[in-house]
Design an enzyme around this catalytic site. Structure first.
Site, PDB file in Angstrom:
ATOM      1  CB  ALA A   1     -40.425  11.931 -31.107  1.00 21.98           C
TER       2      ALA A   1
ATOM      3  NE  ARG B   1     -40.406   4.867 -39.189  1.00 24.64           N
ATOM      4  CZ  ARG B   1     -40.169   6.133 -38.902  1.00 24.64           C
ATOM      5  NH1 ARG B   1     -41.155   7.009 -38.871  1.00 24.64           N
ATOM      6  NH2 ARG B   1     -38.937   6.541 -38.642  1.00 24.64           N
TER       7      ARG B   1
ATOM      8  NE  ARG C   1     -39.514   5.637 -35.424  1.00 24.85           N
ATOM      9  CZ  ARG C   1     -39.070   6.851 -35.114  1.00 24.85           C
ATOM     10  NH1 ARG C   1     -39.896   7.769 -34.676  1.00 24.85           N
ATOM     11  NH2 ARG C   1     -37.788   7.143 -35.254  1.00 24.85           N
TER      12      ARG C   1
ATOM     13  CG  ASP D   1     -52.407  13.742 -18.259  1.00 20.54           C
ATOM     14  OD1 ASP D   1     -53.019  12.673 -18.489  1.00 20.54           O
ATOM     15  OD2 ASP D   1     -51.517  13.838 -17.394  1.00 20.54           O
TER      16      ASP D   1
ATOM     17  CE1 TYR E   1     -41.701  10.539 -40.561  1.00 19.04           C
ATOM     18  CE2 TYR E   1     -39.346  10.883 -40.820  1.00 19.04           C
ATOM     19  CZ  TYR E   1     -40.407  10.397 -40.085  1.00 19.04           C
ATOM     20  OH  TYR E   1     -40.184   9.771 -38.894  1.00 19.04           O
TER      21      TYR E   1
ATOM     22  CG  HIS F   1     -48.516   8.926 -36.506  1.00 14.69           C
ATOM     23  ND1 HIS F   1     -47.650   9.639 -35.726  1.00 14.69           N
ATOM     24  CD2 HIS F   1     -49.511   8.486 -35.707  1.00 14.69           C
ATOM     25  CE1 HIS F   1     -48.106   9.623 -34.485  1.00 14.69           C
ATOM     26  NE2 HIS F   1     -49.236   8.941 -34.445  1.00 14.69           N
ATOM     27  CB  ILE F   2     -46.050  11.555 -42.477  1.00 16.66           C
ATOM     28  CG1 ILE F   2     -46.615  12.966 -42.227  1.00 16.66           C
ATOM     29  CG2 ILE F   2     -45.566  11.402 -43.915  1.00 16.66           C
ATOM     30  CD1 ILE F   2     -45.579  14.074 -42.250  1.00 16.66           C
ATOM     31  CB  SER F   3     -43.925   6.948 -41.538  1.00 15.15           C
ATOM     32  OG  SER F   3     -43.884   6.931 -40.122  1.00 15.15           O
TER      33      SER F   3
ATOM     34  N   PRO G   1     -42.259  17.705 -32.793  1.00 13.78           N
ATOM     35  CG  PRO G   1     -41.111  16.321 -31.301  1.00 13.78           C
ATOM     36  CD  PRO G   1     -42.463  16.887 -31.599  1.00 13.78           C
ATOM     37  CG  ASN G   2     -37.094  16.363 -35.106  1.00 16.86           C
ATOM     38  OD1 ASN G   2     -36.241  17.237 -35.010  1.00 16.86           O
ATOM     39  ND2 ASN G   2     -37.182  15.354 -34.257  1.00 16.86           N
TER      40      ASN G   2
ATOM     41  NE  ARG H   1     -36.175  13.566 -38.479  1.00 18.55           N
ATOM     42  CZ  ARG H   1     -37.278  12.984 -38.034  1.00 18.55           C
ATOM     43  NH1 ARG H   1     -38.466  13.442 -38.384  1.00 18.55           N
ATOM     44  NH2 ARG H   1     -37.205  11.953 -37.229  1.00 18.55           N
TER      45      ARG H   1
ATOM     46  CG  ASN I   1     -47.479  14.132 -37.148  1.00 16.36           C
ATOM     47  OD1 ASN I   1     -46.934  13.466 -36.279  1.00 16.36           O
ATOM     48  ND2 ASN I   1     -47.120  14.066 -38.424  1.00 16.36           N
TER      49      ASN I   1
ATOM     50  CG  HIS J   1     -43.606   7.010 -30.009  1.00 13.26           C
ATOM     51  ND1 HIS J   1     -44.592   6.354 -30.706  1.00 13.26           N
ATOM     52  CD2 HIS J   1     -42.921   7.742 -30.919  1.00 13.26           C
ATOM     53  CE1 HIS J   1     -44.488   6.671 -31.994  1.00 13.26           C
ATOM     54  NE2 HIS J   1     -43.493   7.511 -32.141  1.00 13.26           N
TER      55      HIS J   1
ATOM     56  CD  GLU K   1     -52.054   9.045 -32.507  1.00 14.84           C
ATOM     57  OE1 GLU K   1     -50.893   8.626 -32.405  1.00 14.84           O
ATOM     58  OE2 GLU K   1     -53.007   8.570 -31.863  1.00 14.84           O
TER      59      GLU K   1
END
Length: 147
Positions: free
Chosen positions: A78, A108, A112, A88, A24, A101-103, A11-12, A19, A75, A81, A99
């Site tokens: 949200a 953070r 997170r 599953d 990001y 993550h950009i940040s 998402p996002n 954003r 990625n 978490h 996995e």
């Protein structure tokens, strides 16, 4: 080497570049896709690059990847978490899972810093910006070359 890597985005991430660019960056998801496709080609691999704000859609793509992909780069944003369901689904996939993550999620908010997805991931890349996707593709190529 041949095969397809599913690169899944949660998402996002469709708002990447618009954003919170201070977190990001300014690259768009289309920029990341182009770079990922190019990087995969250097290894003789293809990319299926997908994004959804819907948890069920990510799960459906993971299920599809069971039959179509040699690896998954994800990625989950949200959902990292919160989603036992994505964990599953990933547990049904037999190939490598990386996995991304950009940040740097570890710098953070506390919430997170927990990842359900990490329980399945063969590697986690965080805080490298969008370059993390390219690092993940390189890692996948190495992992599948040794199998």
């Amino acid at each position: 080497m041949t095969g397809t890597i599913y690169v899944l985005n949660g998402p996002n991430l469709n708002l990447l570049g618009k954003r919170q660019p201070e977190i990001y960056g300014s690259e768009t998801l289309a920029d990341v896709e182009a770079a990922a496709v190019s990087q995969a080609k250097t290894h003789g691999l293809e990319v299926r690059f997908l994004q959804s704000n819907a948890e069920y859609q990510l799960i459906d793509w993971i299920h599809e990847a069971r039959e179509q992909a040699v690896a998954i780069v994800i990625n989950p944003a949200a959902y990292t978490h919160t989603s036992v369901a994505i964990l599953d689904a990933l547990n049904t996939f037999e190939g490598p899972v990386i996995e991304v993550h950009i940040s740097n999620v570890h710098k953070r908010e506390e919430f997170r810093q927990h990842s359900f997805v990490s329980l399945r991931a063969d590697g986690v890349i965080a805080g490298c910006g969008t370059q993390g996707y390219l690092l993940a593709i390189d890692r996948v190529a190495r992992l599948i070359a040794t199998t």
